[in-house]
Design a protein around this motif. Structure first.
Motif, PDB file in Angstrom:
ATOM      1  N   GLY A 114       0.842  -1.193   0.000  1.00 41.58           N
ATOM      2  CA  GLY A 114       0.000   0.000   0.000  1.00 41.58           C
ATOM      3  C   GLY A 114       0.869   1.230   0.000  1.00 41.58           C
ATOM      4  N   PRO A 115       0.257   2.396  -0.076  1.00 39.07           N
ATOM      5  CA  PRO A 115       1.047   3.636  -0.146  1.00 39.07           C
ATOM      6  C   PRO A 115       1.949   3.830   1.067  1.00 39.07           C
ATOM      7  CG  PRO A 115      -1.325   4.087   0.092  1.00 39.07           C
ATOM      8  CD  PRO A 115      -1.182   2.630  -0.168  1.00 39.07           C
ATOM      9  N   ASP A 116       1.516   3.323   2.225  1.00 41.29           N
ATOM     10  CA  ASP A 116       2.312   3.539   3.445  1.00 41.29           C
ATOM     11  C   ASP A 116       2.953   2.264   3.962  1.00 41.29           C
ATOM     12  OD1 ASP A 116       1.486   6.226   3.512  1.00 41.29           O
ATOM     13  OD2 ASP A 116      -0.429   5.589   4.383  1.00 41.29           O
ATOM     14  N   GLU A 117       2.913   1.198   3.173  1.00 48.26           N
ATOM     15  CA  GLU A 117       3.382  -0.080   3.695  1.00 48.26           C
ATOM     16  C   GLU A 117       4.177  -0.834   2.637  1.00 48.26           C
ATOM     17  OE1 GLU A 117       1.515  -3.740   6.337  1.00 48.26           O
ATOM     18  OE2 GLU A 117       0.199  -2.668   4.973  1.00 48.26           O
ATOM     19  N   ILE A 118       5.352  -1.296   3.034  1.00 48.61           N
ATOM     20  CA  ILE A 118       6.139  -2.182   2.166  1.00 48.61           C
ATOM     21  C   ILE A 118       6.103  -3.558   2.811  1.00 48.61           C
ATOM     22  CG2 ILE A 118       8.403  -2.654   1.172  1.00 48.61           C
ATOM     23  CD1 ILE A 118       9.039   0.314   1.480  1.00 48.61           C
ATOM     24  N   PRO A 119       5.724  -4.598   2.068  1.00 48.38           N
ATOM     25  CA  PRO A 119       5.677  -5.937   2.662  1.00 48.38           C
ATOM     26  C   PRO A 119       7.056  -6.357   3.184  1.00 48.38           C
ATOM     27  CG  PRO A 119       4.648  -5.900   0.496  1.00 48.38           C
ATOM     28  CD  PRO A 119       5.316  -4.591   0.669  1.00 48.38           C
ATOM     29  N   HIS A 120       7.065  -7.043   4.327  1.00 49.86           N
ATOM     30  CA  HIS A 120       8.337  -7.461   4.947  1.00 49.86           C
ATOM     31  C   HIS A 120       9.271  -8.163   3.959  1.00 49.86           C
ATOM     32  CE1 HIS A 120       7.224  -6.199   8.842  1.00 49.86           C
ATOM     33  NE2 HIS A 120       6.485  -7.231   9.202  1.00 49.86           N
ATOM     34  N   ASP A 121       8.718  -9.084   3.169  1.00 46.25           N
ATOM     35  CA  ASP A 121       9.585  -9.884   2.292  1.00 46.25           C
ATOM     36  C   ASP A 121      10.273  -9.014   1.249  1.00 46.25           C
ATOM     37  OD1 ASP A 121       8.806 -12.649   3.277  1.00 46.25           O
ATOM     38  OD2 ASP A 121       6.856 -11.836   2.756  1.00 46.25           O
ATOM     39  N   VAL A 122       9.510  -8.090   0.679  1.00 47.75           N
ATOM     40  CA  VAL A 122      10.068  -7.177  -0.338  1.00 47.75           C
ATOM     41  C   VAL A 122      11.098  -6.253   0.306  1.00 47.75           C
ATOM     42  CG1 VAL A 122       9.513  -5.342  -1.979  1.00 47.75           C
ATOM     43  CG2 VAL A 122       7.950  -7.290  -1.706  1.00 47.75           C
ATOM     44  N   GLU A 123      10.746  -5.736   1.468  1.00 48.61           N
ATOM     45  CA  GLU A 123      11.631  -4.827   2.198  1.00 48.61           C
ATOM     46  C   GLU A 123      12.957  -5.517   2.532  1.00 48.61           C
ATOM     47  OE1 GLU A 123      11.163  -1.907   6.097  1.00 48.61           O
ATOM     48  OE2 GLU A 123      10.021  -3.776   6.024  1.00 48.61           O
ATOM     49  N   LEU A 124      12.862  -6.751   2.989  1.00 51.12           N
ATOM     50  CA  LEU A 124      14.062  -7.484   3.392  1.00 51.12           C
ATOM     51  C   LEU A 124      14.949  -7.801   2.194  1.00 51.12           C
ATOM     52  CD1 LEU A 124      15.075  -8.340   6.118  1.00 51.12           C
ATOM     53  CD2 LEU A 124      14.048 -10.582   5.781  1.00 51.12           C
ATOM     54  N   PHE A 125      14.333  -8.157   1.080  1.00 49.68           N
ATOM     55  CA  PHE A 125      15.081  -8.440  -0.152  1.00 49.68           C
ATOM     56  C   PHE A 125      15.923  -7.227  -0.540  1.00 49.68           C
ATOM     57  CE2 PHE A 125      15.334  -8.378  -4.828  1.00 49.68           C
ATOM     58  CZ  PHE A 125      15.984  -9.584  -5.056  1.00 49.68           C
ATOM     59  N   ARG A 129      20.252  -6.278  -0.328  1.00 54.00           N
ATOM     60  CA  ARG A 129      21.016  -5.685  -1.436  1.00 54.00           C
ATOM     61  C   ARG A 129      21.665  -4.365  -1.030  1.00 54.00           C
ATOM     62  NH1 ARG A 129      17.806  -6.285  -7.146  1.00 54.00           N
ATOM     63  NH2 ARG A 129      18.889  -8.187  -7.784  1.00 54.00           N
ATOM     64  N   GLU A 130      20.919  -3.561  -0.293  1.00 54.04           N
ATOM     65  CA  GLU A 130      21.431  -2.244   0.111  1.00 54.04           C
ATOM     66  C   GLU A 130      22.674  -2.354   0.981  1.00 54.04           C
ATOM     67  OE1 GLU A 130      18.218  -0.126   1.941  1.00 54.04           O
ATOM     68  OE2 GLU A 130      17.057  -0.188   0.069  1.00 54.04           O
ATOM     69  N   VAL A 131      22.712  -3.362   1.862  1.00 56.76           N
ATOM     70  CA  VAL A 131      23.876  -3.498   2.749  1.00 56.76           C
ATOM     71  C   VAL A 131      24.970  -4.370   2.119  1.00 56.76           C
ATOM     72  CG1 VAL A 131      22.576  -3.042   4.855  1.00 56.76           C
ATOM     73  CG2 VAL A 131      22.861  -5.420   4.097  1.00 56.76           C
ATOM     74  N   GLY A 132      24.783  -4.736   0.841  1.00 58.97           N
ATOM     75  CA  GLY A 132      25.825  -5.454   0.123  1.00 58.97           C
ATOM     76  C   GLY A 132      25.847  -6.954   0.346  1.00 58.97           C
ATOM     77  N   VAL A 133      24.709  -7.506   0.821  1.00 61.11           N
ATOM     78  CA  VAL A 133      24.611  -8.965   1.001  1.00 61.11           C
ATOM     79  C   VAL A 133      23.832  -9.534  -0.180  1.00 61.11           C
ATOM     80  CG1 VAL A 133      23.609 -10.809   2.422  1.00 61.11           C
ATOM     81  CG2 VAL A 133      24.705  -8.835   3.521  1.00 61.11           C
ATOM     82  N   GLU A 134      24.414 -10.546  -0.842  1.00 62.16           N
ATOM     83  CA  GLU A 134      23.729 -11.156  -1.990  1.00 62.16           C
ATOM     84  C   GLU A 134      22.494 -11.910  -1.516  1.00 62.16           C
ATOM     85  OE1 GLU A 134      24.199 -10.790  -5.074  1.00 62.16           O
ATOM     86  OE2 GLU A 134      26.192  -9.884  -5.154  1.00 62.16           O
ATOM     87  N   PRO A 135      21.279 -11.533  -1.997  1.00 69.53           N
ATOM     88  CA  PRO A 135      20.089 -12.263  -1.573  1.00 69.53           C
ATOM     89  C   PRO A 135      19.793 -13.445  -2.489  1.00 69.53           C
ATOM     90  CG  PRO A 135      19.438 -10.269  -2.751  1.00 69.53           C
ATOM     91  CD  PRO A 135      20.940 -10.363  -2.836  1.00 69.53           C
ATOM     92  N   VAL A 136      19.416 -14.563  -1.871  1.00 69.79           N
ATOM     93  CA  VAL A 136      18.858 -15.692  -2.609  1.00 69.79           C
ATOM     94  C   VAL A 136      17.500 -15.979  -1.977  1.00 69.79           C
ATOM     95  CG1 VAL A 136      19.043 -18.153  -3.126  1.00 69.79           C
ATOM     96  CG2 VAL A 136      21.090 -16.719  -3.215  1.00 69.79           C
ATOM     97  N   VAL A 137      16.456 -15.963  -2.786  1.00 72.87           N
ATOM     98  CA  VAL A 137      15.115 -16.206  -2.263  1.00 72.87           C
ATOM     99  C   VAL A 137      14.816 -17.706  -2.383  1.00 72.87           C
ATOM    100  CG1 VAL A 137      12.679 -15.590  -2.387  1.00 72.87           C
ATOM    101  CG2 VAL A 137      14.429 -13.907  -3.027  1.00 72.87           C
ATOM    102  N   ALA A 138      14.783 -18.377  -1.232  1.00 72.60           N
ATOM    103  CA  ALA A 138      14.437 -19.802  -1.199  1.00 72.60           C
ATOM    104  C   ALA A 138      12.915 -19.896  -1.132  1.00 72.60           C
ATOM    105  CB  ALA A 138      15.072 -20.471   0.014  1.00 72.60           C
TER     106      ALA A 138
END
Length: 205
Positions: A114-125, A129-138
């Motif tokens: 929603g306009p004021d909410e980012i889902p946890h999974d998307v946010e974490l992904f 990346r932002e902190v330089g850790v390669e994400p793999v989505v299992a």
């Protein structure tokens, strides 16, 4: 803040919501049994699995998101601790495995978008990346999913990756932890270990 981390220079972390199968996946990867519960929120502090002979640790971080019977402030604190842990150890974390439930992840993401909410999974992904850790989505529990390719394409779309999912095989890994079916995840993790010059850690995946 979690203070129990073994002194290791290489780490792989498992992150994600409660009840997506992180602890089951941890058990499959390490061959070691950890507390897994039918109730969300069983894991409240990190589970580290430390190979004494190698400079490497794999860590199952506590699940976050909705947990039945767990107060909001405790949930928020767990999430803050997870974020702080990843930030503090980002230089040593070679891969961040974001575990999601293949059956419900799209519904959960859409419900919390929603306009004021980012889902946890998307946010974490994106945070990884932002902190330089390669994400793999299992993408776990895929044995229960019928429209496999469609579901994985939808997940790519939600994460800002251009479908089809097959072009993201170093990032999107469909698995079934309970069945020990981890091939795509092992391949993806090895890809990033190789990029980091750590082929010596292949033995763990």
């Amino acid at each position: 803040m979690f203070e129990t981390r073994p002194d290791r220079d290489a780490e792989v972390v498992l992150v994600g919501r409660s009840n997506v199968g992180k602890s089951t996946l941890m058990r499959e990867v390490t061959g070691h049994t950890f507390d897994t519960g039918q109730r969300p929120g069983v894991t409240r502090s990190p589970n580290h699995y430390d190979w004494a002979s190698s400079d490497f640790v794999i860590t199952d971080l506590p699940g976050f998101g909705f947990m039945d019977g767990v107060p909001d402030d405790v949930r928020e604190q767990i999430k803050a601790d997870v974020v702080q842990y990843v930030e503090a150890n980002a230089e040593k974390i070679l891969v961040g495995i974001l575990v999601v439930d293949g059956k419900s992840v799209i519904d959960i993401i859409d419900r919390h978008s929603g306009p004021d909410e980012i889902p946890h999974d998307v946010e974490l992904f994106h945070f990884l990346r932002e902190v330089g850790v390669e994400p793999v989505v299992a993408v776990n529990k895929m044995d229960k999913v019928d429209d496999r390719d469609e579901r994985l394409n939808e997940l790519c779309d939600r994460l800002g990756l251009y479908p089809p999912w097959q072009q993201w095989q170093e990032t999107i890994a469909p698995i079934s932890a309970k069945r020990g079916s981890l091939g795509p995840l092992n391949e993806a993790v090895r890809h990033h270990l190789h990029e980091a010059g750590r082929d010596d850690l292949y033995q763990f995946f």
